[in-house]
Design a protein around this motif. Structure first.
Motif, PDB file in Angstrom:
ATOM      1  N   MET A   1      11.519   7.244   9.716  1.00  0.00           N
ATOM      2  CA  MET A   1      10.984   7.939   8.542  1.00  0.00           C
ATOM      3  C   MET A   1       9.513   8.311   8.716  1.00  0.00           C
ATOM      4  O   MET A   1       9.002   9.208   8.045  1.00  0.00           O
ATOM      5  N   PHE A   2       8.835   7.643   9.660  1.00  0.00           N
ATOM      6  CA  PHE A   2       7.417   7.911   9.884  1.00  0.00           C
ATOM      7  C   PHE A   2       7.183   9.116  10.785  1.00  0.00           C
ATOM      8  O   PHE A   2       6.044   9.421  11.127  1.00  0.00           O
ATOM      9  N   ASP A   3       8.254   9.822  11.153  1.00  0.00           N
ATOM     10  CA  ASP A   3       8.113  11.124  11.806  1.00  0.00           C
ATOM     11  C   ASP A   3       7.612  12.168  10.806  1.00  0.00           C
ATOM     12  O   ASP A   3       6.931  13.126  11.182  1.00  0.00           O
ATOM     13  N   ILE A   4       7.985  11.993   9.548  1.00  0.00           N
ATOM     14  CA  ILE A   4       7.836  13.068   8.565  1.00  0.00           C
ATOM     15  C   ILE A   4       6.408  13.247   8.041  1.00  0.00           C
ATOM     16  O   ILE A   4       5.896  14.378   8.050  1.00  0.00           O
ATOM     17  N   PRO A   5       5.714  12.196   7.570  1.00  0.00           N
ATOM     18  CA  PRO A   5       4.349  12.411   7.067  1.00  0.00           C
ATOM     19  C   PRO A   5       3.408  13.089   8.061  1.00  0.00           C
ATOM     20  O   PRO A   5       2.652  13.996   7.657  1.00  0.00           O
TER      21      PRO A   5
ATOM     22  N   ASN B   1       0.541  12.827   2.016  1.00  0.00           N
ATOM     23  CA  ASN B   1       0.991  12.507   3.367  1.00  0.00           C
ATOM     24  C   ASN B   1      -0.157  12.135   4.289  1.00  0.00           C
ATOM     25  O   ASN B   1       0.039  11.391   5.254  1.00  0.00           O
ATOM     26  N   TRP B   2      -1.361  12.602   4.013  1.00  0.00           N
ATOM     27  CA  TRP B   2      -2.534  12.105   4.737  1.00  0.00           C
ATOM     28  C   TRP B   2      -2.696  10.614   4.485  1.00  0.00           C
ATOM     29  O   TRP B   2      -2.908   9.839   5.421  1.00  0.00           O
ATOM     30  N   PHE B   3      -2.572  10.213   3.228  1.00  0.00           N
ATOM     31  CA  PHE B   3      -2.669   8.791   2.902  1.00  0.00           C
ATOM     32  C   PHE B   3      -1.551   7.986   3.564  1.00  0.00           C
ATOM     33  O   PHE B   3      -1.777   6.875   4.050  1.00  0.00           O
TER      34      PHE B   3
ATOM     35  N   VAL C   1       0.837  -1.210   0.000  1.00  0.00           N
ATOM     36  CA  VAL C   1       0.000   0.000   0.000  1.00  0.00           C
ATOM     37  C   VAL C   1       0.870   1.258   0.000  1.00  0.00           C
ATOM     38  O   VAL C   1       0.611   2.219  -0.750  1.00  0.00           O
ATOM     39  N   PHE C   2       1.908   1.271   0.824  1.00  0.00           N
ATOM     40  CA  PHE C   2       2.805   2.418   0.925  1.00  0.00           C
ATOM     41  C   PHE C   2       3.447   2.723  -0.425  1.00  0.00           C
ATOM     42  O   PHE C   2       3.477   3.877  -0.874  1.00  0.00           O
TER      43      PHE C   2
END
Length: 243
Positions: free
Chosen positions: A84-88, A47-49, A15-16
């Motif tokens: 890396m999931f800090d950014i979205p 980035n919402w997704f 999905v990502f």
């Protein structure tokens, strides 16, 4: 739990990657037809997704903000860095402030959507092996966010914390941003649990650990000498990190 993690991680990865593939041409179209304003709106939606895709792993994201962050001007978000999931979430939840990132130059090519945004969206791409390039890029970036009334996001630890334990803050990046944006505010952010997504390594991913971002009170840049400002920001960020 680890068997479940393998299944969910595979689904999440698919999905990502689809999200990145789909939004790459949409970003290009947005930039060509509507310039950086439309491009930024596309990036926000993407980035919402990306944030919502974390729900596949049982990882909701919550942002706590009890402060009025100044709008229509540059602010500097300073945060610890865990994955890396800090950014979205920062891009999505603080989208009204149009945050731009300081990133290593290697990320500027080869990654669908992400590299395009870094190259064309106003980020700073730093070559850590070339000090002259890095300084010039930071100067241009600092001037650019001031001119455009964008905001900057910087991770002064330099590298991600693999276990959530915060590292010492380096001063150079923030010092440059403050120098060219003397009338702005620094907004400290504390990120918790995003490192747990990678607690097993790159694959499988960790499941069921909610990510929380805590916003602290904005600090006027000119209210303190720089060294005191840096120490206050570092102490504030670390005060919100759960050990």
């Amino acid at each position: 739990m680890k068997i479940i993690s393998y299944i969910l991680s595979t689904l999440f990865a698919i999905v990502f990657f689809i999200i990145l593939l789909v939004f790459h041409p949409i970003q290009w179209i947005g930039l060509k037809l509507g310039g950086q304003e439309l491009h930024q709106k596309v990036v926000n939606v993407m980035n919402w997704f990306l944030v919502k895709s974390l729900l596949i792993l049982g990882v909701p994201v919550r942002v706590e903000n009890n402060y009025d962050i100044p709008k229509n001007q540059t602010v500097i978000f300073v945060s610890n860095h865990q994955s890396m999931f800090d950014i979205p979430p920062i891009i999505w939840y603080f989208r009204k402030h149009c945050p731009k990132f300081v990133s290593k130059i290697e990320l500027g090519k080869g990654i669908p959507s992400i590299s395009f945004n870094l190259k064309h969206g106003g980020a700073a791409l730093i070559d850590r092996k070339d000090k002259k390039q890095a300084i010039a890029e930071m100067i241009n970036f600092s001037k650019r966010i001031n001119e455009k009334k964008w905001s900057a996001t910087i991770f002064p630890e330099g590298t991600r914390s693999r276990n959530g334990q915060p590292k010492s803050f380096a001063s150079n990046g923030l010092k440059m941003l403050v120098k060219y944006n003397p009338d702005t505010y620094v907004v400290p952010l504390s990120i918790n649990n995003s490192w747990k997504v990678f607690k097993y390594g790159k694959f499988p991913l960790g499941v069921g650990s909610p990510i929380k971002i805590t916003t602290h009170e904005p600090i006027k840049v000119d209210s303190l000498p720089f060294e005191e400002l840096l120490q206050k920001v570092e102490d504030t960020v670390k005060s919100g990190i759960q050990q």
